[in-house]
Scaffold this motif. Structure first.
Motif, PDB file in Angstrom:
ATOM      1  N   GLN A 148       0.830  -1.203   0.000  1.00 38.63           N
ATOM      2  CA  GLN A 148       0.000   0.000   0.000  1.00 38.63           C
ATOM      3  C   GLN A 148       0.865   1.253   0.000  1.00 38.63           C
ATOM      4  OE1 GLN A 148      -3.302  -0.187  -0.331  1.00 38.63           O
ATOM      5  NE2 GLN A 148      -3.134  -2.432  -0.321  1.00 38.63           N
ATOM      6  N   ASP A 149       0.515   2.176  -0.869  1.00 39.49           N
ATOM      7  CA  ASP A 149       1.239   3.442  -0.953  1.00 39.49           C
ATOM      8  C   ASP A 149       1.109   4.255   0.336  1.00 39.49           C
ATOM      9  OD1 ASP A 149       2.746   5.425  -2.374  1.00 39.49           O
ATOM     10  OD2 ASP A 149       0.907   6.579  -2.568  1.00 39.49           O
ATOM     11  N   GLY A 150       0.007   4.044   1.072  1.00 40.36           N
ATOM     12  CA  GLY A 150      -0.243   4.833   2.268  1.00 40.36           C
ATOM     13  C   GLY A 150       0.198   4.181   3.561  1.00 40.36           C
ATOM     14  N   SER A 151       0.874   3.029   3.492  1.00 44.11           N
ATOM     15  CA  SER A 151       1.343   2.398   4.722  1.00 44.11           C
ATOM     16  C   SER A 151       2.416   3.264   5.375  1.00 44.11           C
ATOM     17  CB  SER A 151       1.899   1.003   4.438  1.00 44.11           C
ATOM     18  OG  SER A 151       3.106   1.084   3.698  1.00 44.11           O
ATOM     19  N   LEU A 152       2.610   3.081   6.677  1.00 43.22           N
ATOM     20  CA  LEU A 152       3.572   3.909   7.407  1.00 43.22           C
ATOM     21  C   LEU A 152       4.967   3.815   6.797  1.00 43.22           C
ATOM     22  CD1 LEU A 152       4.455   5.691   9.759  1.00 43.22           C
ATOM     23  CD2 LEU A 152       4.654   3.617  11.155  1.00 43.22           C
ATOM     24  N   LEU A 153       5.447   2.602   6.522  1.00 45.14           N
ATOM     25  CA  LEU A 153       6.794   2.460   5.988  1.00 45.14           C
ATOM     26  C   LEU A 153       6.901   3.013   4.571  1.00 45.14           C
ATOM     27  CD1 LEU A 153       8.010  -0.979   7.367  1.00 45.14           C
ATOM     28  CD2 LEU A 153       8.623   1.310   8.111  1.00 45.14           C
ATOM     29  N   SER A 154       5.824   2.908   3.794  1.00 41.75           N
ATOM     30  CA  SER A 154       5.842   3.510   2.454  1.00 41.75           C
ATOM     31  C   SER A 154       5.981   5.023   2.557  1.00 41.75           C
ATOM     32  CB  SER A 154       4.567   3.150   1.692  1.00 41.75           C
ATOM     33  OG  SER A 154       4.536   1.778   1.366  1.00 41.75           O
ATOM     34  N   ARG A 155       5.261   5.621   3.505  1.00 39.65           N
ATOM     35  CA  ARG A 155       5.370   7.067   3.682  1.00 39.65           C
ATOM     36  C   ARG A 155       6.774   7.467   4.138  1.00 39.65           C
ATOM     37  NH1 ARG A 155       0.347   6.200   6.295  1.00 39.65           N
ATOM     38  NH2 ARG A 155       1.235   6.720   8.345  1.00 39.65           N
ATOM     39  N   LEU A 156       7.317   6.723   5.101  1.00 41.73           N
ATOM     40  CA  LEU A 156       8.637   7.066   5.622  1.00 41.73           C
ATOM     41  C   LEU A 156       9.732   6.934   4.574  1.00 41.73           C
ATOM     42  CD1 LEU A 156       8.543   5.395   9.168  1.00 41.73           C
ATOM     43  CD2 LEU A 156       8.377   7.829   8.637  1.00 41.73           C
ATOM     44  N   LEU A 157       9.618   5.946   3.714  1.00 41.06           N
ATOM     45  CA  LEU A 157      10.692   5.672   2.762  1.00 41.06           C
ATOM     46  C   LEU A 157      10.561   6.445   1.457  1.00 41.06           C
ATOM     47  CD1 LEU A 157      11.144   1.804   3.149  1.00 41.06           C
ATOM     48  CD2 LEU A 157      12.647   3.599   4.021  1.00 41.06           C
ATOM     49  N   PHE A 158       9.337   6.751   1.026  1.00 38.95           N
ATOM     50  CA  PHE A 158       9.163   7.259  -0.328  1.00 38.95           C
ATOM     51  C   PHE A 158       8.628   8.682  -0.419  1.00 38.95           C
ATOM     52  CE2 PHE A 158       8.538   2.575  -0.481  1.00 38.95           C
ATOM     53  CZ  PHE A 158       9.779   2.286  -1.026  1.00 38.95           C
ATOM     54  N   GLU A 159       8.128   9.244   0.663  1.00 36.32           N
ATOM     55  CA  GLU A 159       7.786  10.666   0.660  1.00 36.32           C
ATOM     56  C   GLU A 159       9.054  11.435   1.005  1.00 36.32           C
ATOM     57  OE1 GLU A 159       4.490  11.464   3.217  1.00 36.32           O
ATOM     58  OE2 GLU A 159       3.160  10.059   2.179  1.00 36.32           O
TER      59      GLU A 159
END
Length: 358
Positions: A148-159
């Motif tokens: 999921q694009d909105g998962s916590l780790l996705s946000r931390l790594l890719f935003e």
């Protein structure tokens, strides 16, 4: 069969039994090479006076291949049978040789199965069964986080702004008093190429092997990383692994003397990177601030070798018999007043620094 690994399995088993649990998880790091230093490492079995090359691999291969990728392998049954005349070998040799005709896909698969069989044989009462996992499970779990694009780790790594905040928290932790505990050999992930784990750097939007023009190169993008994890090309580094297997699911873990330092450090890094203006992350931060983290292994101070313990205790009741013994001892007696912690050079240095600062 070595002292440290045995103590780790024993302490996990004791904790599971005391809490009425039917199973316990044992994490076995699989990124190390089969031989770490001379005749040491997962590819060698300590049998007392000598060591057995467990899979019969040449020394040059043992030093160059990583546990998670080395394979296929089979047991070096001839070398194992050669130690069968020793008086205490019968307590573990038969369990190992039961898989002598089996070909394992990787050394990690072999070690997992052998360890599960050994612990099951030491506790035939089934009071608490072992479930051994390694970095490959962490890769699968990490891939789920990246679904999921909105998962916590996705946000931390890719935003970009979030990763900058995370990178800053990692850098500040590295420069602090506990920074010597922070493993930072690779950039968030390890790469796997030619049966060996490879250090990666993150530059210009790619993870790649520095100074290796024909090495791994993977876009640092969510879907590319997710697929590489599923394909067995990437493994999470220790920081991400502890986050996904322990801190985020709120699982208490016990480990080595260094873990007492780095697990708390990893949790503080996550706290510094969270955005408390978001209700979900604010709730996570509040919970983590009151949560106990971990406890260290290697605190059981036993003078007797594992092999001698095996020989002196009832067959099939090794762990239950040790449970009865430890229940009659105080914590100080079991750990020799935490001797292994007090005499550890890394912790003594930190302790001196803290006293000087105060």
């Amino acid at each position: 069969m070595d002292r440290i690994t045995f103590d780790a399995a024993l302490l996990a088993w004791l904790g599971a039994v005391e809490h009425g649990l039917s199973a316990f998880f044992g994490f076995m790091g699989a990124t190390m090479t089969m031989e770490t230093i001379g005749r040491e490492g997962p590819g060698w079995l300590d049998v007392g006076d000598d060591k057995v090359n467990l899979f019969g691999m040449g020394r040059h291969k043992l030093c160059r291949k990583s546990v998670c990728a080395a394979g296929p392998v089979s047991l070096n049954s001839r070398a194992l049978e050669a130690v069968g005349d020793e008086t205490d070998a019968s307590r573990w040799l038969g369990t190992l040789l039961a898989g002598q005709d089996k070909v394992f896909r990787t050394a990690a698969d072999a070690l997992t199965e052998l360890n599960e069989n050994l612990v099951a044989d030491w506790d035939r009462s089934g009071m608490a069964r072992p479930v051994f996992i390694d970095d490959r499970l962490a890769a699968a779990v990490m891939a789920r986080h990246l679904d999921q694009d909105g998962s916590l780790l996705s946000r931390l790594l890719f935003e970009p702004a979030r990763r900058q905040r995370l990178d800053q928290a990692l850098q500040e932790a590295a420069s602090g008093p506990f920074g010597r505990f922070l493993p930072n050999a690779t950039a968030y992930f390890w790469g796997i190429r030619e049966q060996r784990v490879r250090k990666l750097v993150l530059e210009h939007g790619h993870l790649f092997e520095l100074d290796r023009p024909h090495g791994l190169s993977i876009p640092f993008e969510r879907l590319h990383l997710r697929q590489a994890l599923l394909d067995g090309v990437l493994l999470p580094d220790l920081f991400l692994m502890v986050l996904i297997l322990a801190i985020l699911p709120r699982v208490r873990i016990v480990g080595g003397l260094r873990q007492i330092g780095y697990v708390a450090l990893f949790q503080s890094i996550l706290l510094a990177a969270l955005d408390e203006s978001t209700p979900e992350e604010r709730d996570l931060a509040a919970e983590l601030q009151v949560r106990e983290n971990a406890w260290g292994m290697r605190v059981i101070d036993e003078k007797i070798s594992v092999r001698k313990q095996l020989a002196s205790l009832p067959e099939g009741a090794l762990f239950p018999d040790l449970l009865r013994q430890y229940r009659l001892q105080t914590f100080a007696e079991t750990t020799a007043d935490l001797k292994l912690v007090r005499e550890n050079a890394r912790w003594r240095k930190i302790g001196r620094a803290e006293i000087k600062a105060s």
